[in-house]
Design an enzyme around this catalytic site. Structure first.
Site, PDB file in Angstrom:
ATOM      1  CD  GLU A 118     -54.224 -20.880  -6.931  1.00 21.68           C
ATOM      2  OE1 GLU A 118     -53.057 -21.004  -6.506  1.00 21.68           O
ATOM      3  OE2 GLU A 118     -54.482 -20.524  -8.090  1.00 21.68           O
TER       4      GLU A 118
HETATM    5  C1  BGP Z   1     -49.850 -20.758  -7.300  1.00 20.26           C
HETATM    6  C2  BGP Z   1     -50.334 -20.797  -8.753  1.00 20.26           C
HETATM    7  C3  BGP Z   1     -50.636 -22.177  -9.236  1.00 20.26           C
HETATM    8  C4  BGP Z   1     -49.758 -23.285  -8.665  1.00 20.26           C
HETATM    9  C5  BGP Z   1     -49.303 -23.090  -7.207  1.00 20.26           C
HETATM   10  C6  BGP Z   1     -48.238 -24.078  -6.724  1.00 20.26           C
HETATM   11  O1  BGP Z   1     -49.221 -19.564  -7.017  1.00 20.26           O
HETATM   12  O2  BGP Z   1     -51.502 -20.011  -8.962  1.00 20.26           O
HETATM   13  O3  BGP Z   1     -50.677 -22.141 -10.640  1.00 20.26           O
HETATM   14  O4  BGP Z   1     -48.770 -23.649  -9.539  1.00 20.26           O
HETATM   15  O5  BGP Z   1     -48.895 -21.777  -6.988  1.00 20.26           O
HETATM   16  O6  BGP Z   1     -46.926 -23.718  -6.972  1.00 20.26           O
HETATM   17  P1  BGP Z   1     -45.648 -24.652  -6.849  1.00 20.26           P
HETATM   18  O7  BGP Z   1     -45.874 -25.871  -7.663  1.00 20.26           O
HETATM   19  O8  BGP Z   1     -44.511 -23.841  -7.350  1.00 20.26           O
HETATM   20  O9  BGP Z   1     -45.446 -25.028  -5.402  1.00 20.26           O
END
Ligand code: BGP
Length: 461
Positions: free
Chosen positions: A364
């Protein structure tokens, strides 16, 4: 300059079951902590939007996988929802869910998008939380059985498994900082959940190895480098403690099969150690992974504390550091997070030098943007900022690989703008824009750009 990536590099994106499927109370699914918490406190969710309004992957997986293919994905990670597959956490398996995940996996393979499957992305079944969640060792066995069920059902086709996504996040959110259910603030319970999560991980790895399937099993960790404000010993100490607590607490057991002695000493000194039973250390040693997923969004910059800790405040990691805002840092103003592309290289270098160059991939990385509609031009989101963000990280990743890092791919968070826990649809991350009313998906400029990168297995800049 040309940035060419190794053959068979994974190009794709990541998402998770609860964040995309919808049908939260349908198709035989049991409730999980998100469904339950929303029923209790809808106000904790941005604009009062729950996971029932997730982006309809359950119904539209076929066309969605086609969209993945259209932008050059050769791989995609999602998760299997434990509460959908086994509604009560243990016992009866939901036949409709068995078929659904089987169809998703088959469709991905048919479209040439390798399935990377994670078994836990923040979504504890409520029946398991009611008996204590990962504080209760019975839940560890229930999780391992769920994992084994998945291996037996899909292991013939899924070759990349991950036990947990960012296992520290439910610990932080649920037991320290009040952004996940059960909203406990208690370090010792947090350290117990963290330790038990790694025991559950190791149990699942053990089950996987016993089945002797010809795939790989790993874990996905959010490795956030800790940068000290200065080289002053007090700042260095603050950064080291952050690294121990937030990175090495999961990275060391997952890759080396043991906890850093320094972390154990620190917790002992402050009376925050979880209970360690006979056989636990041997089990942790068996949990060593084949493949590490690295989630990286932003760095953590810290300095020594400025003030003494309030004597009555609960014990917290922040007893050892203050956050540091580096002057001149580059920001993503649409999410309020720092952008520091070199972080990806620092992580890879650390894995190469100190963790046996464990095979890994960026699982990610991404750029959240609030109010992204303002970048709509002639019906398409012109997200040049996201293209720059991805390029910047890929360049450092490329340098890491050139210097010998064992990095096998890059997945963006995320595929289609999706529901994100308490932030719901606040920050948009997708290659595809989602119209919340019509559920229409429209490719962003970054999606089209990524298709070209995947095709060329690199890019020029
Ligand atoms: C990561 C997680 C995801 C996702 C992302 C975005 O840490 O693994 O599940 O949600 O963060 O986060 P946010 O929408 O709070 O910016």
């Amino acid at each position: 300059m040309k940035y060419q990536f190794p053959q068979n590099f994974y190009w794709g994106s990541a998402a998770s079951a609860t964040q995309t499927e919808g049908e939260a109370f349908q198709a035989g699914k049991g409730t999980n902590i998100w469904d339950h918490w929303y029923q209790q406190e809808p106000n904790r969710f941005h604009n009062g939007v729950s996971a029932t309004e997730a982006s309809t992957f359950y119904r539209n997986y076929q066309s969605d996988i086609q969209l993945m293919k259209d932008i050059g994905h050769n791989s995609f990670r999602t998760s299997i929802s434990w509460s959908r597959l086994i509604p009560n956490g243990v016992g009866e398996v939901n036949r409709e869910a068995v078929e659904f995940y089987s169809n998703v996996i088959d469709e991905q393979i048919k479209q040439g998008v390798q399935p990377f499957i994670c078994l836990f992305h923040f979504d504890m079944p409520m029946a398991m939380q009611e008996i204590g969640g990962f504080e209760n060792r019975e839940v560890l066995d229930a999780y391992a059985n769920f994992a084994e069920t998945c291996f037996k059902l899909y292991g013939d086709r899924v070759k990349h498994w991950f036990t947990f996504n960012e296992p520290i996040v439910p610990v932080e959110g649920g037991y320290l900082y009040d952004f996940h259910y059960p909203n406990v603030v208690d370090f010792k319970r947090a350290s117990t959940v963290a330790f038990h999560t790694m025991l559950a991980h190791a149990k699942a790895v053990e089950k996987y190895r016993a089945l002797d399937q010809d795939g790989q099993i790993g874990i996905i960790l959010n490795l956030t480098p800790s940068y000290p404000r200065s080289q002053n010993p007090a700042d260095l100490k603050a950064a080291n403690i952050c690294d121990l607590m937030f990175n090495r607490s999961f990275l060391d057991p997952a890759v080396k099969g043991e906890y850093p002695q320094e972390l154990v000493e620190l917790l002992k000194q402050h009376d925050q150690m979880p209970v360690v039973e006979v056989g636990d250390c041997e089990l942790i040693a068996k949990g060593k992974i084949d493949l590490l997923g690295v989630n990286y969004y932003q760095p953590r910059r810290v300095k020594a504390r400025e003030n003494a800790v309030h004597p009555e405040a609960p014990f917290m990691p922040e007893h050892f550091f203050d956050y540091y805002e580096m002057p001149g840092r580059k920001m993503n103003p649409h999410r309020g997070w720092e952008i520091y592309e070199k972080g990806v290289y620092d992580i890879l270098t650390n894995l190469k030098d100190n963790y046996g160059n464990v095979p890994c991939y960026i699982s990610e990385n991404g750029m959240g943007v609030e109010g992204e509609e303002k970048f709509l031009v002639d019906g398409q989101i012109q997200d040049d900022y996201r293209i720059d963000f991805i390029k910047g990280h890929l360049k450092w990743l490329h340098k890491g690989i050139e210097e010998g890092a064992n990095c096998l791919g890059y997945h963006l968070w995320t595929f289609i703008d999706n529901w994100s826990w308490c932030n719901a649809y606040k920050n948009r991350y997708g290659f595809y824009q989602l119209d919340l009313k019509t559920q229409k998906r429209s490719v962003k400029k970054s999606g089209e750009w990524y298709a070209g990168v995947s095709k060329a297995n690199g890019f020029e800049d």
